[in-house]
Each structure stands twice: as C-alpha cells, then as structure tokens.
Design an enzyme around this catalytic site. Sequence first.
Site, mmCIF file in Angstrom:
data_model
loop_
_atom_site.group_PDB
_atom_site.id
_atom_site.type_symbol
_atom_site.label_atom_id
_atom_site.label_comp_id
_atom_site.label_asym_id
_atom_site.label_seq_id
_atom_site.Cartn_x
_atom_site.Cartn_y
_atom_site.Cartn_z
ATOM 1 N N LYS A 281 0.713 -1.282 0.074
ATOM 2 C CA LYS A 281 0.020 0.043 0.039
ATOM 3 C C LYS A 281 0.646 1.119 0.089
ATOM 4 O O LYS A 281 0.390 2.256 -0.375
ATOM 5 C CB LYS A 281 -0.990 -0.036 1.277
ATOM 6 C CG LYS A 281 -1.812 -1.068 1.350
ATOM 7 C CD LYS A 281 -3.016 -1.043 0.375
ATOM 8 C CE LYS A 281 -4.429 -2.131 0.771
ATOM 9 N NZ LYS A 281 -3.873 -3.195 1.152
HETATM 10 C C1 LIG Z 1 -4.426 -4.704 0.634
HETATM 11 C C2 LIG Z 1 -3.795 -5.589 0.845
HETATM 12 C C3 LIG Z 1 -4.024 -6.678 -0.248
HETATM 13 C C4 LIG Z 1 -5.136 -6.704 -1.329
HETATM 14 O O1 LIG Z 1 -5.107 -5.319 -2.380
HETATM 15 P P1 LIG Z 1 -6.288 -5.149 -3.112
HETATM 16 O O2 LIG Z 1 -5.411 -3.913 -3.977
HETATM 17 O O3 LIG Z 1 -7.273 -4.552 -2.229
HETATM 18 O O4 LIG Z 1 -6.753 -6.217 -3.991
HETATM 19 C C5 LIG Z 1 -3.310 -7.689 -0.196
HETATM 20 N N1 LIG Z 1 -2.339 -8.147 0.544
HETATM 21 C C6 LIG Z 1 -2.157 -7.201 1.562
HETATM 22 C C7 LIG Z 1 -1.123 -7.413 2.639
HETATM 23 C C8 LIG Z 1 -2.789 -5.858 1.618
HETATM 24 O O5 LIG Z 1 -2.415 -4.872 2.346
#
Ligand SMILES: *Cc1c(COP(=O)(O)O)cnc(C)c1O
Length: 432
Positions: free
Chosen positions: A107
């Site tokens: 993120k």
């Molecule tokens: C947010 C997140 C995901 C999922 O990503 P999306 O873009 O919502 O599909 C997967 N793994 C982790 C560790 C995340 O923080």
Amino acid sequence: MELYSTKKISPNVSIGEAVLKGLPDDNGLYMPVQIPELPKSFFDGIEKMTFQDIGFTVSQALLGKSVDDQSLRKILAEAFDFETPLVKIKEGFSVLELFHGPTAAFKDFGARFMSRLMRYFLQQTNQEINILVATSGDTGSAVGHGFLGVEGIRVTILYPKGKVSDIQEKQLTTIGGNVSALEIDGTFDDCQRLVKSAFLDEELSSKLNLTSANSINIARLIPQSFYYFHAYAQLKSDGKPVVFSVPSGNFGNLCGGLIAKKMGLPIAHFIASTNVNDIVPEYLRSGVFHARPSIETISNAMDVGNPSNFPRMLALHDWEYDKIKNEISAFSFDDNETKQAMREVFNECDYTLCPHTAVAYLGLKNWLQEQHEAFNGVLLSTAHPAKFIDVVEETLKAKILIPERLQEALSKEKVAQPMSGKFDDFKSWLLG
Ligand SMILES: *Cc1c(COP(=O)(O)O)cnc(C)c1O
C-alpha cells in the site's frame, strides 16, 4: 488526462479534480478516458531502466501535461526511495517483494504517490481537505504516513476493532499529528460503508471538503502499475511468457496490472488469488457478481465482501464477461491451505511468506500445474511476514525477525477513538 465515471452520469474531470475529489458524485469510479500505449522503443530498452525511470515514463504517458516533468520526477524520487526486489524461490516462481516501504506493505506505493500528487494539486488551489480512509489493515498506516505533516490536510482512519493484527494496529494508531484513528465496532465493510455514506451526506460535503484515499482514488492505481513493468524488465532476457498472481481483496493491485497490460506490457495472463472471500472467483465461474458480508481469515487485508474496484475491472474489459474470463483466472483458498503453503515454501525454498502472499503462491501453483518450466510466474508479495507475526510464527514453528521500521511503531502508545458502526456517531465526530 481526462477521466470519466464508471456510472457515466457525473461529468468528465481532469486528473487534478479526480485526485482531490476521490469519488464522482454519481458514486461510480474515475477511469481514464484513454489509456495510451507506450512505444516499442520503451519496451526494447526497459531492462536497462531504473524503477524511477519506468515510473516516470508510465506516469507521464498517463498524466500528460497535468504535472510538469520536474515536479513529477520529484514526486517519484520522494515516494519511491526504497527497493522492489524480485526474488526467485524456485523454477517458475519469483516473488516481487512490495513490502520494503515504511509500513512494510504494498500500500506504500499507492499511498506515497497519491499523497504527493494531492499536495501538488492542492498547492494550486489553496484548499483544505479532509481525507477519510477505511482500512482492513495496511491502507490506513500507508496513507497516514504518506500525509503526515502535510499542511491543509486532515486524515481520519477507520479500522475494524479486533480485526487487524497487533502490529497493524500499532502502525495505525501511533502516527499522530494531522492523522487520527477511529476504532470502529464492526467489520471492514462497515468502515467502508461509513466512508461512503459520509461522501453522500449533503451536510458533511457542504461543511467539510471530504475526499477519499482508498484504492478507489485513481492516484493509487497509477503507481501500482509501475512494478509490473519493473518485474517484467528483470525477466525479459529469459524470453518466457510472464504471468502474475495477485493476492486480492479490493482488486486495486490487480487493476494496476491490467492498466500496465493496456499500455502494452506483454503480460501473458493474470491470476487473481483470494481467500474464502471469493466474490470475483465466483463471478468468473458463473458470470454473476454477488457481494456478500466479508468472512474473517488469516489474510485479513483481503477480507472484502464487496470488492470496490470491480467496476474498474469491468471497464478495462469493455464490460464484456468473455474478455475478463480470457485474461484472468481466479482461485480461492481457505486458511488451512494458506498455512500449508506457508510451510511448504518455508521448508522447500527457505523463504517466509506472509499469509496474503501465500494465497498468491497457491494461485500461481494451481494455474501453472506442470507448466512451471514454460512460464515465468511472479507472485506479488504484498506484506512483510512480520506484520502477521503471530500466525506466521505459529504456522512455521519458527521465529522471524521484525524489521526496525515495525519495531519503532510497536514501542509507541496506541491512540484511537472507539466508535460504534452507526453513521450518526461518525458524522457528529467529524463535525465536532
Ligand atoms: C490491501 C492488501 C491486499 C489486497 O490488495 P487489493 O488491491 O485490495 O486487492 C493484499 N495483501 C495485503 C497485505 C494488503 O495490504
């Protein structure tokens, strides 16, 4: 760059408006009217390019003249001051480690780029804004850190009580400054609903300049395409077709890859890997999209019952089921299978996967079957395993090291406002 709403009611906007507004008034999602194809010369020389240079070419093509070159270079240099290594764990399986940013989850890519882009556009308008962000664990801290200390911006993070890991909670609740955390008595879906309701509330939008920092903000998707190019660049000399397995919740990460492919990146196939919250795998099987309440799992950042980027996936395939079905295979796995995969990779490859990445590993393994010599499979590793230390250590019966940037958050005191899942409570808090 011009954007339209996937609901096609709200008018088209510029990227500056889309980034600051987050969501169009018709409750759709902003998408680029046109996604440009990059020239062949870019792909011919891509293996010699740095991550920053790739990011510059890709974002410049998308953004057009909305951001001047010098500012764009500066945004990229500030946002991506960490590594993105690709680690081969065995034949056919490479891990793209997206967890080397400050909050140890992928993120950081979207949040750090978005916060700097928002600051760029805000400086031109003299506005103040309130950012609301619902998080299932990792988004909140990445966004909070991205905006910490930025003047004119107040950030409110909503997270579901008891449904994030201890380290995640510490990361969310110890940022301070212009960033507050609300501990919501409910699920992630409740947090998302509160944020959506706030946007639709006339009193709130007239009194506060609200915007969203969830993966529904288009500024988060753009940088999530960079690392697909970057991984391809490192595998190109092999000549094998490249496939990506993406551990998915709201499907923003996967949409980044779909955009990269639209821009000409030769991705042979996508594998969407989910936990038992299998809304999209079910859609690909049946053609029916059926949102459901989310179910708790050990890969909690993917506990999403109504994936918010689904309309974008449709838009990127001209709303045609057959097109999506040909481009993406989807699989779902339960917690036992996930733990089994963590053990398998730990024992076989001496590599530690976080539960989310383990789901991606299973998706790739399922899709490849016996073909691992014919493809270069890349699994996107979305978090450092130490963010889920309890389940990882218990599953592997081994101790894992906590990186320093996580240790630091752990040593601080939690500051969070407890709150019910009722919209009225949330609204009075925002106005108060
Ligand atoms: C947010 C997140 C995901 C999922 O990503 P999306 O873009 O919502 O599909 C997967 N793994 C982790 C560790 C995340 O923080």
